[in-house]
Design an enzyme around this catalytic site. Structure first.
Site, short mmCIF file in Angstrom:
data_model
loop_
_atom_site.label_atom_id
_atom_site.label_comp_id
_atom_site.label_asym_id
_atom_site.label_seq_id
_atom_site.Cartn_x
_atom_site.Cartn_y
_atom_site.Cartn_z
N ASP A 85 -8.03 3.82 1.12
CA ASP A 85 -7.13 4.14 2.22
C ASP A 85 -7.95 4.65 3.41
OD1 ASP A 85 -5.09 4.91 3.90
OD2 ASP A 85 -4.06 6.16 2.41
N ASN A 120 2.56 1.47 4.31
CA ASN A 120 2.77 0.20 5.00
C ASN A 120 2.43 0.29 6.48
OD1 ASN A 120 5.48 -2.07 5.72
ND2 ASN A 120 3.48 -2.61 4.96
N CYS A 156 -1.34 0.72 7.23
CA CYS A 156 -2.78 0.46 7.33
C CYS A 156 -3.18 -0.78 6.53
CB CYS A 156 -3.60 1.66 6.84
SG CYS A 156 -3.38 3.17 7.82
N ARG A 157 -3.35 -0.61 5.23
CA ARG A 157 -3.91 -1.68 4.39
C ARG A 157 -2.99 -2.87 4.19
NH1 ARG A 157 -5.44 2.12 -0.50
NH2 ARG A 157 -3.60 3.18 0.34
N SER A 158 -1.74 -2.63 3.84
CA SER A 158 -0.87 -3.78 3.55
C SER A 158 -0.54 -4.62 4.79
CB SER A 158 0.39 -3.37 2.78
OG SER A 158 1.14 -2.42 3.47
N CYS A 188 0.87 -1.18 0.00
CA CYS A 188 0.00 0.00 0.00
C CYS A 188 0.91 1.23 0.00
CB CYS A 188 -0.97 -0.02 1.17
SG CYS A 188 -0.25 0.23 2.81
#
Length: 163
Positions: free
Chosen positions: A127, A12, A14-16, A9
């Site tokens: 995001d 690195n 939140c999402r990933s 993401c």
């Protein structure tokens, strides 16, 4: 020989890391934790060395997932050791394919939600960073939904290697 997957993401945090944690759990449930390596990184280095966002940690822990993480930036040199690079949105997909040293490396980059048969018109995991906790929860739901299809794809790839 391991099969290596890296989720990417922006920062690195939140999402990933969320996708990494969820997919690692799917891999373990499938008994592939000795075969499939799971990692994550960001397209930018703003948060290198930091832990995951506290809201990511809260949502992961509430869902029963591990949350230990240290942010880092994705490097082009990693393509040679990765089998699959999973982008969390279309911008990451574009950036990673541009970063890829070869056309074969660019072919390793896929959108996470392309593995979700119910994805609809928007293939991006939005995001949640500037949002609220419920945005992180929605992100987790998207990641979980796509993880099953991703695991099936990785299992097919592993079966093809064994044949």
């Amino acid at each position: 020989m391991s099969y290596r997957v890296c989720f990417v993401c922006t920062g690195n945090i939140c999402r990933s890391p969320m996708a990494e944690s969820v997919f690692r759990a799917r891999v373990e449930e499938a008994g592939l934790d000795g075969v499939v390596e799971v990692d994550s990184a960001g397209t930018g280095g703003w948060h290198e060395g930091d832990g995951a966002d506290s809201r990511t940690v809260a949502v992961l822990e509430a869902g029963g997932y591990g949350s230990g993480h240290t942010a880092r930036r994705f490097r082009a040199a990693w393509f040679s050791r990765l089998d699959l690079v999973i982008a969390l949105d279309s911008g990451h997909l574009r950036d990673l394919r541009r970063l890829a040293p070869t056309p074969e490396d660019a072919d390793k980059v896929r959108l996470l939600r392309s593995y979700d048969p119910a994805v609809g018109d928007d293939p991006d995991v939005p995001d949640p960073y500037y949002g609220r906790l419920n945005d992180f929860e929605a992100c987790l739901e998207m990641v979980e939904a796509a993880s099953h299809g991703l695991l099936a794809a990785v299992q097919r790839e592993l079966e093809g290697r064994a044949a």
